[in-house]
Write a protein that holds these residues in place. Structure first.
Motif, PDB file in Angstrom:
ATOM      1  N   GLY A 149     -25.098 110.892  69.234  1.00  0.00           N
ATOM      2  CA  GLY A 149     -24.392 111.345  70.307  1.00  0.00           C
ATOM      3  C   GLY A 149     -23.767 109.944  70.403  1.00  0.00           C
ATOM      4  O   GLY A 149     -22.584 109.663  70.963  1.00  0.00           O
ATOM      5  N   ARG A 150     -22.939 109.569  69.033  1.00  0.00           N
ATOM      6  CA  ARG A 150     -22.460 108.324  69.067  1.00  0.00           C
ATOM      7  C   ARG A 150     -21.089 108.150  68.353  1.00  0.00           C
ATOM      8  O   ARG A 150     -20.462 107.746  67.826  1.00  0.00           O
ATOM      9  CB  ARG A 150     -23.492 107.382  68.560  1.00  0.00           C
ATOM     10  CG  ARG A 150     -23.015 105.842  68.741  1.00  0.00           C
ATOM     11  CD  ARG A 150     -23.881 104.541  68.495  1.00  0.00           C
ATOM     12  NE  ARG A 150     -24.772 104.548  68.516  1.00  0.00           N
ATOM     13  CZ  ARG A 150     -25.192 103.695  70.060  1.00  0.00           C
ATOM     14  NH1 ARG A 150     -23.322 103.405  70.793  1.00  0.00           N
ATOM     15  NH2 ARG A 150     -25.684 103.921  71.520  1.00  0.00           N
ATOM     16  N   GLY A 151     -20.746 109.975  67.704  1.00  0.00           N
ATOM     17  CA  GLY A 151     -19.738 110.618  67.209  1.00  0.00           C
ATOM     18  C   GLY A 151     -18.307 109.517  68.032  1.00  0.00           C
ATOM     19  O   GLY A 151     -17.487 109.754  66.834  1.00  0.00           O
ATOM     20  N   ASP A 152     -18.805 109.611  68.876  1.00  0.00           N
ATOM     21  CA  ASP A 152     -16.703 109.074  69.629  1.00  0.00           C
ATOM     22  C   ASP A 152     -16.727 107.564  70.188  1.00  0.00           C
ATOM     23  O   ASP A 152     -15.754 107.010  69.752  1.00  0.00           O
ATOM     24  CB  ASP A 152     -16.658 109.573  70.600  1.00  0.00           C
ATOM     25  CG  ASP A 152     -16.820 111.168  70.828  1.00  0.00           C
ATOM     26  OD1 ASP A 152     -15.886 111.761  70.032  1.00  0.00           O
ATOM     27  OD2 ASP A 152     -16.829 112.358  72.358  1.00  0.00           O
ATOM     28  N   GLN A 153     -17.695 106.962  69.073  1.00  0.00           N
ATOM     29  CA  GLN A 153     -17.254 105.580  69.371  1.00  0.00           C
ATOM     30  C   GLN A 153     -16.961 104.726  68.366  1.00  0.00           C
ATOM     31  O   GLN A 153     -16.876 105.702  67.078  1.00  0.00           O
ATOM     32  CB  GLN A 153     -18.773 104.677  69.232  1.00  0.00           C
ATOM     33  CG  GLN A 153     -19.162 103.463  70.437  1.00  0.00           C
ATOM     34  CD  GLN A 153     -20.357 102.615  69.369  1.00  0.00           C
ATOM     35  OE1 GLN A 153     -21.387 103.049  69.704  1.00  0.00           O
ATOM     36  NE2 GLN A 153     -20.103 101.626  68.087  1.00  0.00           N
ATOM     37  N   ALA A 154     -16.129 104.107  68.992  1.00  0.00           N
ATOM     38  CA  ALA A 154     -15.833 103.398  67.453  1.00  0.00           C
ATOM     39  C   ALA A 154     -16.225 102.491  66.585  1.00  0.00           C
ATOM     40  O   ALA A 154     -17.336 102.062  66.962  1.00  0.00           O
ATOM     41  CB  ALA A 154     -14.353 102.327  68.050  1.00  0.00           C
ATOM     42  N   ALA A 155     -16.374 102.967  65.010  1.00  0.00           N
ATOM     43  CA  ALA A 155     -17.557 102.416  64.572  1.00  0.00           C
ATOM     44  C   ALA A 155     -16.476 101.041  64.428  1.00  0.00           C
ATOM     45  O   ALA A 155     -16.600  99.736  63.473  1.00  0.00           O
ATOM     46  CB  ALA A 155     -17.751 103.131  63.549  1.00  0.00           C
ATOM     47  N   LEU A 156     -14.970 101.600  63.452  1.00  0.00           N
ATOM     48  CA  LEU A 156     -13.805 100.024  62.659  1.00  0.00           C
ATOM     49  C   LEU A 156     -13.035 100.221  63.833  1.00  0.00           C
ATOM     50  O   LEU A 156     -12.637 101.128  63.971  1.00  0.00           O
ATOM     51  CB  LEU A 156     -13.788 100.775  61.226  1.00  0.00           C
ATOM     52  CG  LEU A 156     -14.938 100.851  59.871  1.00  0.00           C
ATOM     53  CD1 LEU A 156     -14.555 101.459  58.664  1.00  0.00           C
ATOM     54  CD2 LEU A 156     -15.603  99.373  59.912  1.00  0.00           C
ATOM     55  N   ILE A 157     -12.529  98.464  63.836  1.00  0.00           N
ATOM     56  CA  ILE A 157     -11.353  98.596  64.292  1.00  0.00           C
ATOM     57  C   ILE A 157     -10.857  98.084  63.333  1.00  0.00           C
ATOM     58  O   ILE A 157     -10.969  96.613  62.755  1.00  0.00           O
ATOM     59  CB  ILE A 157     -11.222  97.938  65.756  1.00  0.00           C
ATOM     60  CG1 ILE A 157     -11.658  98.669  66.772  1.00  0.00           C
ATOM     61  CG2 ILE A 157     -10.104  97.697  65.797  1.00  0.00           C
ATOM     62  CD1 ILE A 157     -12.409  97.905  67.915  1.00  0.00           C
ATOM     63  N   HIS A 158      -9.414  98.356  62.201  1.00  0.00           N
ATOM     64  CA  HIS A 158      -8.900  97.791  61.446  1.00  0.00           C
ATOM     65  C   HIS A 158      -7.634  97.204  62.178  1.00  0.00           C
ATOM     66  O   HIS A 158      -6.550  97.718  63.181  1.00  0.00           O
ATOM     67  CB  HIS A 158      -8.153  98.972  60.304  1.00  0.00           C
ATOM     68  CG  HIS A 158      -7.097  98.145  59.470  1.00  0.00           C
ATOM     69  ND1 HIS A 158      -6.334  98.791  59.005  1.00  0.00           N
ATOM     70  CD2 HIS A 158      -7.282  96.892  58.621  1.00  0.00           C
ATOM     71  CE1 HIS A 158      -6.044  97.861  57.861  1.00  0.00           C
ATOM     72  NE2 HIS A 158      -6.977  96.828  58.293  1.00  0.00           N
ATOM     73  N   ASP A 159      -7.774  95.966  62.304  1.00  0.00           N
ATOM     74  CA  ASP A 159      -6.170  94.784  62.851  1.00  0.00           C
ATOM     75  C   ASP A 159      -5.803  94.189  61.481  1.00  0.00           C
ATOM     76  O   ASP A 159      -6.437  93.284  60.730  1.00  0.00           O
ATOM     77  CB  ASP A 159      -7.174  93.898  63.527  1.00  0.00           C
ATOM     78  CG  ASP A 159      -5.922  93.147  64.549  1.00  0.00           C
ATOM     79  OD1 ASP A 159      -5.547  92.727  63.897  1.00  0.00           O
ATOM     80  OD2 ASP A 159      -6.332  93.726  65.821  1.00  0.00           O
TER      81      ASP A 159
END
Ligand SMILES: CCC(=O)SCCNC(=O)CCNC(=O)[C@H](O)C(C)(C)COP(=O)(O)OP(=O)(O)OC[C@H]1O[C@@H](n2cnc3c(N)ncnc32)[C@H](O)[C@@H]1OP(=O)(O)O
Length: 626
Positions: free
Chosen positions: A66-76
């Motif tokens: 159920g964690r599918g919609d959480q950000a895994a990576l933020i590319h800044d």
């Protein structure tokens, strides 16, 4: 999690139970029934009957939970002016498809893939796609020159290279395609295919063996996870040794997943849903462990930052990233903080950002000088936690376990041995030294899960380099001492490895470049102290008789040669022509004595020295500018 002392004791007295319990945090396709296999000691294996897939543990299981919609990576990426985010579901989709691309190119379990990419999400996609197939990745840092890439190609013999068309440094675009072409011109081994992520900042036409990343992805069929033995290699990561030939540190799948999933909450106090930022590079072990694998294994969000601490655009860059993305903890190298402090000594930029979510600063990769520690503590108002580890170990050896029992911080010490590491300080004969006495830091075997299992294709070199000096122990190559309270103090390398801005480099390979110049009779490269980068390499060269080249021209040629042969990351800029190098009467160059002088540790003049005046004459050069 309980008290540190109790946990540390249990990890050493009951390692089977300790690590089998930790292994419960991982999904296995075959649950391990044993933790340690010591049947081939001193080569140890962890979870010998376990079977798993690391990519499943980093992605699929989180989406299923159920964690599918959480950000895994933020590319800044301030160097491209973009910020993008990938959820666990999106990252899984990309990884499965890229695994399909690799499978279509014939990559299967056990095959090697070299990844030569800057700090872009595609680098993480490529790493995890390899893990998905049971292929072995080897990421090469973008700041290395073609020859270094060629050495790694010949050692790892990859089926495929995955690259980007360029990396972006603040002052220039670094085109990777010509570097790969040159490297493959030098290498004996040739990969079948080079997959290229073509970035708008630089994209040359593709050659006959090249494949466009986007095109390949657009038609790819997603590939499923391939279960592998816990003891199968996940990756090879090359690190500098004392000789020119880098060492291919081999990391397994099972021990690595267990150790990293254990370490992130225990040491860094980072849990599922937290935002963690490791400002390093995927080409270093810090990037492998704490940008990619550990955050994803625990279901956290990882920030992947394509920029610098200063100049992209200013000394407030780190505070902006931390505040914009709600970063709970930042892990970086002390050099980054020294760079910020140099530009903004009063940390005025901090006032522009809300850092209310920010809890802890972790520093490692090089010695944390007390001045930087105090500066960061005072201005950030959060614990500044030094910790110590190595490419070989893959995760911290000495730390202050913030998620177990935060202990008082002591400037100059990374705190205490981490559970699983049986740390001792010994003299030349291997005898244990009493508290406060400096000696060689060793780790009793077996090392815990997640540490190197061997060197790629070279068990003998592994044993010779690390396990033979003090039988039954792993030689860290660092000296130090433990105080009465069990705090460890790491003083510096005992060999010819130096640390420049958190980059571990071999002086031996720089010496080989200098020695190849036709004007140079003999040479030495020594690391001297530097106020910004911690250490900088300084070359000392003795000219051949009759050479007429001016010192200025020679210096330029030697600096260019090191940059071309090793890479800009060596930061090699200083060469002095000297009359002679200090030697023993039998002709051995006294590198250790010069190193001690450069470190400010006057060990006295060795009785075997041929001419003490030669050493004395080098004092100014070796003490550096700071
Ligand atoms: C605990 C286990 C470990 O120790 S793992 C290793 C941990 N070490 C680290 O994470 C490294 C920490 N250091 C850094 O991130 C950087 O040095 C920081 C602090 C950001 C400063 O960067 P920068 O200003 O570029 O200085 P530098 O000394 O790194 O660079 C020297 C020259 O090399 C170049 N360079 C750097 N990276 C790349 C790259 N990826 N691709 C191509 N070139 C690169 C830099 O541009 C610089 O070049 P130039 O000499 O100025 O022309």
């Amino acid at each position: 999690m309980g008290s540190y002392q109790e946990m540390y004791r249990r990890s050493l007295t009951e390692p089977e139970r300790f690590w089998l319990t930790a292994a419960e945090a991982i999904d296995w396709t075959r649950q391990p029934t044993r933790a340690l296999d010591d049947s081939r000691a001193p080569l140890y294996r962890w979870f010998p009957d376990g079977e798993l897939n690391t990519c499943h543990n980093a992605l699929d299981r989180h989406v299923e939970a159920g964690r599918g919609d959480q950000a895994a990576l933020i590319h800044d990426s301030p160097v491209t002016g973009t910020t993008t985010s990938l959820t666990y579901r999106e990252l899984l989709d990309q990884v499965a498809r890229f695994a399909g691309v690799l499978a279509g190119l014939g990559v299967a379990k056990g095959d090697r893939v070299i990844i030569y990419m800057p700090m872009v999400p595609a680098a993480v996609v490529a790493m995890l796609a390899c893990a998905r197939l049971g292929a072995i990745h080897s990421v090469v840092f973008g700041g290395f020159a073609p020859r270094e890439l060629a050495t790694r190609v010949d050692d790892a013999t990859p089926k495929v290279i995955v690259a980007a068309s360029c990396g972006i440094e603040p002052s220039r675009v670094v085109e990777y395609q010509p570097i790969i072409d040159e490297a493959l011109g030098l290498a004996a081994h040739q990969p079948d295919t080079v997959v290229i992520l073509r970035r708008p900042q630089a994209a040359r036409p593709l050659g006959p063996r090249d494949l466009d990343w986007d095109e390949a992805m657009s038609t790819a069929t997603p590939a499923a996870c391939v279960p592998v033995a816990a003891t199968d290699p996940l990756y090879i990561l090359y690190t500098s040794g004392t000789t020119g030939k880098p060492k291919g540190v081999v990391r397994d799948n099972g021990g690595h997943a267990v150790a990293l999933a254990w370490s992130l909450p225990a040491i860094y106090d980072i849990h599922a849903g937290d935002v963690f930022w490791t400002a390093s590079d995927v080409g270093w072990v810090v990037g492998h462990s704490y940008i990619v694998y550990a955050p994803l294994l625990v279901g956290a969000t990882s920030v992947i930052y394509e920029g610098k601490p200063v100049g992209t655009p200013d000394a407030g860059a780190f505070w902006r990233v931390a505040s914009e993305h709600g970063v709970k903890a930042l892990f970086t190298a002390p050099t980054a903080f020294r760079a910020i402090k140099r530009v903004d000594p009063e940390a005025k930029e901090l006032a522009n950002y809300d850092l209310s979510a920010f809890r802890t600063l972790f520093l490692a990769g090089e010695r944390l000088d007390p001045e930087t520690y105090h500066w960061a503590s005072e201005h950030l108002g959060v614990p500044v936690v030094d910790h110590w580890w190595q490419t070989e170990t893959g995760w911290p050896i000495v730390a202050n376990l913030r998620g177990v029992e935060p202990l008082p911080l002591r400037p100059g010490s990374p705190s205490v041995p981490v559970p699983g590491y049986d740390l001792h300080v010994v003299d030349q004969q291997g005898e244990e030294l009493p508290p406060a006495q400096e000696g060689a830091i060793v780790l009793r075997l077996p090392l815990p899960p997640g540490t190197l299992s061997t060197l790629w294709g070279d068990d003998d070199r592994y044993v010779e380099s690390y396990l033979s000096r003090y039988p039954g122990n792993y030689l860290t190559g660092d000296s130090g001492y433990v105080d009465e309270d069990g705090y460890v103090y790491v003083m510096g390398r005992t060999d010819d490895v130096i640390n420049v801005a958190g980059h571990r480099l071999s002086t031996g390979s720089m010496e080989a470049v200098l020695a190849a110049h036709p004007a140079v009779a003999e040479c030495a490269v020594i690391g001297v102290r530097d106020a910004l980068k911690g250490q900088l390499p300084v070359g000392l060269v003795v000219l051949k008789a009759g050479v007429t080249v001016t010192e200025e021209v020679l210096r330029e040629e030697l600096v260019a040669a090191v940059r071309n042969e090793i890479g800009p990351v060596a930061a090699f800029r200083t060469v002095s022509v000297v009359e002679a190098l200090p030697k023993t009467r039998s002709g051995k160059i006294l590198r250790k004595t010069m190193r001690a002088m450069a470190d400010g540790r006057d060990e006295g003049v060795p009785s075997t020295i041929e001419d003490p005046a030669v050493l004395e004459g080098l004092r100014g050069v070796l003490r550096g500018g700071s």
